[in-house]
Design a protein around this motif. Structure first.
Motif, PDB file in Angstrom:
ATOM      1  N   MET A 115       0.842  -1.192   0.000  1.00 16.70           N
ATOM      2  CA  MET A 115       0.000   0.000   0.000  1.00 16.70           C
ATOM      3  C   MET A 115       0.878   1.243   0.000  1.00 16.70           C
ATOM      4  SD  MET A 115      -3.523   0.459   2.104  1.00 16.70           S
ATOM      5  CE  MET A 115      -3.228   1.471   3.525  1.00 16.70           C
ATOM      6  N   ALA A 116       0.494   2.223  -0.829  1.00 19.38           N
ATOM      7  CA  ALA A 116       1.233   3.481  -0.924  1.00 19.38           C
ATOM      8  C   ALA A 116       0.274   4.568  -1.384  1.00 19.38           C
ATOM      9  CB  ALA A 116       2.405   3.352  -1.901  1.00 19.38           C
TER      10      ALA A 116
ATOM     11  N   PHE B 150       4.959 -10.952   0.953  1.00 21.03           N
ATOM     12  CA  PHE B 150       6.114 -10.295   1.591  1.00 21.03           C
ATOM     13  C   PHE B 150       6.901  -9.398   0.627  1.00 21.03           C
ATOM     14  CE2 PHE B 150       5.501 -14.303   3.956  1.00 21.03           C
ATOM     15  CZ  PHE B 150       5.300 -13.809   5.234  1.00 21.03           C
ATOM     16  N   PHE B 151       6.214  -8.684  -0.246  1.00 23.72           N
ATOM     17  CA  PHE B 151       6.885  -7.795  -1.187  1.00 23.72           C
ATOM     18  C   PHE B 151       6.876  -6.364  -0.653  1.00 23.72           C
ATOM     19  CE2 PHE B 151       2.427  -8.051  -2.219  1.00 23.72           C
ATOM     20  CZ  PHE B 151       2.049  -6.742  -2.484  1.00 23.72           C
ATOM     21  N   GLY B 152       7.680  -5.494  -1.295  1.00 23.97           N
ATOM     22  CA  GLY B 152       7.739  -4.101  -0.888  1.00 23.97           C
ATOM     23  C   GLY B 152       7.070  -3.199  -1.914  1.00 23.97           C
ATOM     24  N   MET B 153       6.480  -2.095  -1.446  1.00 24.45           N
ATOM     25  CA  MET B 153       5.834  -1.147  -2.339  1.00 24.45           C
ATOM     26  C   MET B 153       5.969   0.253  -1.755  1.00 24.45           C
ATOM     27  SD  MET B 153       2.146  -1.778  -4.149  1.00 24.45           S
ATOM     28  CE  MET B 153       1.003  -0.540  -3.624  1.00 24.45           C
ATOM     29  N   ALA B 154       6.334   1.237  -2.593  1.00 21.10           N
ATOM     30  CA  ALA B 154       6.491   2.617  -2.138  1.00 21.10           C
ATOM     31  C   ALA B 154       6.280   3.553  -3.316  1.00 21.10           C
ATOM     32  CB  ALA B 154       7.874   2.836  -1.525  1.00 21.10           C
ATOM     33  N   TYR B 155       5.803   4.755  -3.015  1.00 20.88           N
ATOM     34  CA  TYR B 155       5.614   5.765  -4.052  1.00 20.88           C
ATOM     35  C   TYR B 155       6.917   6.524  -4.263  1.00 20.88           C
ATOM     36  CZ  TYR B 155       3.696   9.608  -6.752  1.00 20.88           C
ATOM     37  OH  TYR B 155       3.446  10.530  -7.750  1.00 20.88           O
ATOM     38  N   ASP B 156       7.312   6.635  -5.527  1.00 18.42           N
ATOM     39  CA  ASP B 156       8.544   7.335  -5.908  1.00 18.42           C
ATOM     40  C   ASP B 156       8.191   8.784  -6.248  1.00 18.42           C
ATOM     41  OD1 ASP B 156      10.837   8.318  -7.113  1.00 18.42           O
ATOM     42  OD2 ASP B 156      11.264   6.469  -8.211  1.00 18.42           O
ATOM     43  N   MET B 157       8.396   9.679  -5.295  1.00 17.32           N
ATOM     44  CA  MET B 157       8.026  11.085  -5.470  1.00 17.32           C
ATOM     45  C   MET B 157       8.785  11.733  -6.624  1.00 17.32           C
ATOM     46  SD  MET B 157       5.822  12.370  -3.158  1.00 17.32           S
ATOM     47  CE  MET B 157       6.353  14.063  -2.886  1.00 17.32           C
ATOM     48  N   ALA B 158      10.043  11.364  -6.822  1.00 17.69           N
ATOM     49  CA  ALA B 158      10.864  12.001  -7.842  1.00 17.69           C
ATOM     50  C   ALA B 158      10.401  11.663  -9.248  1.00 17.69           C
ATOM     51  CB  ALA B 158      12.331  11.598  -7.666  1.00 17.69           C
ATOM     52  N   ARG B 159       9.801  10.485  -9.424  1.00 16.38           N
ATOM     53  CA  ARG B 159       9.423  10.043 -10.766  1.00 16.38           C
ATOM     54  C   ARG B 159       7.921   9.852 -10.945  1.00 16.38           C
ATOM     55  NH1 ARG B 159      14.708   9.158  -9.791  1.00 16.38           N
ATOM     56  NH2 ARG B 159      14.151   8.213  -7.804  1.00 16.38           N
TER      57      ARG B 159
ATOM     58  N   VAL C 105      -3.095   3.459  -3.196  1.00 17.16           N
ATOM     59  CA  VAL C 105      -3.057   2.291  -4.079  1.00 17.16           C
ATOM     60  C   VAL C 105      -2.705   1.073  -3.237  1.00 17.16           C
ATOM     61  CG1 VAL C 105      -1.993   1.219  -6.091  1.00 17.16           C
ATOM     62  CG2 VAL C 105      -2.309   3.699  -6.016  1.00 17.16           C
ATOM     63  N   MET C 106      -3.501   0.011  -3.368  1.00 14.14           N
ATOM     64  CA  MET C 106      -3.221  -1.240  -2.668  1.00 14.14           C
ATOM     65  C   MET C 106      -3.174  -2.385  -3.663  1.00 14.14           C
ATOM     66  SD  MET C 106      -5.081  -3.036   0.640  1.00 14.14           S
ATOM     67  CE  MET C 106      -6.599  -3.465  -0.207  1.00 14.14           C
ATOM     68  N   PHE C 107      -2.128  -3.202  -3.561  1.00 16.50           N
ATOM     69  CA  PHE C 107      -1.988  -4.351  -4.457  1.00 16.50           C
ATOM     70  C   PHE C 107      -1.802  -5.632  -3.647  1.00 16.50           C
ATOM     71  CE2 PHE C 107       0.729  -7.492  -6.524  1.00 16.50           C
ATOM     72  CZ  PHE C 107       0.002  -7.751  -7.677  1.00 16.50           C
TER      73      PHE C 107
END
Length: 376
Positions: free
Chosen positions: A193-194, A239-248, A203-205
């Protein structure tokens, strides 16, 4: 490069993870909270305070258990929700699962429902009511509506054999509030989630449910959940990672596991569709936590690798939008599962917590272990 000096075993109990920690540092038994060998210390020297009792959940789902008493922090726990909250100017921690010792010598696992705040110098427990006790819930900060959003997880008040939740809560810096959307994702835990800053939605996947590992993509607009139908979607994983990339301006998904496979593929979400990035896969693969580092404008990942046929290992990797760079070093946290990470813009550091009682910070170059002041 990967670190290999911790042994950690995880045992499934319904939807909960009960972690047994046996920490080996140079062949010497080390309890959680003891200084890791070779770790750099950060010592802002807070005062130790006793942990107050944790109030019951107002929704009647469950009664939160009191965590094991630990000076100056939330104590050892796995799968807590962790996110920076600008309203409180600190890192918010909620829930998780911990092991306690009973008078007869047993070590049952309890699921927690307490709320803590980290201000860059010390941890402080907040005397508030909130969601039912749970671990492995999803959390993100909604910068449009200025609230933390928490969804799902697993705990005593959940449904099915896995005890999964499908409730949505918001935190406004003062109190938790249960939301009542018209539509809800199925009960689940450990989804990604991010907050998508460009589109103004959560957004949740994915996530783990009672009988399946999901590959659905949902968004939350502050009022309701919407199930999307993208043309392409990442394969199922845990067990995966998710984050919003502010720069892109995209959401990044990396790693995880499915069955015996330990994954190291990279995906991005542009608000409409998922795209697998055609980049060289890093050596790091497995259980991942990601956080966007606002100071370096990169995404930092902590990756835990476990396999029946290979030693435990951990990696620190950095994503700059085009490639992964291995930043694993001798001062990294020893390999550990069910950690959580978030970026604290007030200190310019990424904060990592769990499943031990240790608080780690990443300054864009290296990890350091924060140690509370000695009780005098």
């Amino acid at each position: 490069m990967r670190r290999r000096n911790v042994l950690m075993a995880g045992f499934g109990l319904g939807g909960l993870v009960v972690l047994a920690l046996v920490v080996l540092a140079g062949g010497v038994f080390r309890l959680p909270g003891q200084r890791p060998a070779g770790a750099t210390l950060v010592s802002p020297a807070p005062s130790a305070v006793p942990s107050p009792s944790i109030p019951a959940s107002p929704d009647g789902n469950a009664v939160s258990a009191s965590p094991p008493p630990v000076a100056a922090g939330p104590g050892a726990r796995a799968g807590a929700a962790l996110i920076y909250d600008p309203e409180d100017h600190g890192v918010l921690l909620f829930g998780g699962a911990a092991s306690v010792t009973t008078p007869d010598g047993h070590n049952p696992s309890i699921t927690l429902g307490d709320t803590w705040l980290w201000d860059g110098r010390s941890w402080r427990q907040l005397d508030v009511q909130g969601p039912g006790a749970r671990s492995a819930a999803m959390v993100a900060y909604d910068s449009v509506r200025h609230v933390v959003v928490l969804f799902g997880g697993s705990g005593p008040g959940g449904v099915g054999q896995g005890l999964y939740f499908q409730d949505t809560w918001t935190w406004d810096g003062v109190q938790w509030q249960l939301r009542h959307p018209a539509h809800m994702p199925n009960p689940r835990m450990r989804a990604g989630m991010a907050f998508d800053e460009h589109h103004g939605v959560i957004v949740m996947f994915g996530g783990e449910g009672e009988t399946t590992t999901y590959t659905a993509t949902w968004t939350w607009d502050g009022v309701d959940w919407t199930l999307l139908d993208p043309t392409t979607t990442p394969p199922a994983r845990r067990f995966f990672g998710m984050a919003y990339d502010m720069a892109r301006g995209v959401t990044v998904l990396f790693g995880g596991s499915f069955g015996a496979a330990r994954l190291n593929d990279t995906w991005t979400w542009d608000g409409t569709d998922w795209t697998r990035q055609p980049v060289a896969a890093p050596s790091a693969r497995g259980w991942t936590q990601l956080a966007y580092d606002g100071r370096t404008r990169d995404i930092v990942g902590y990756v835990y690798f476990a396999s029946d046929s290979e030693p435990l290992a951990e990696y620190t990797v950095v994503w700059d939008g085009t490639k992964w760079t291995d930043r694993t070093g001798a001062q990294d946290p020893t390999p550990r599962a069910e950690v959580r990470m978030t970026y604290d813009p007030d200190t310019g550091q990424v904060v990592l917590y769990g499943p031990t009682s240790e608080t780690w910070i990443w300054d864009g170059t290296a990890w350091a272990w924060w140690e509370p002041a000695a009780v005098t």
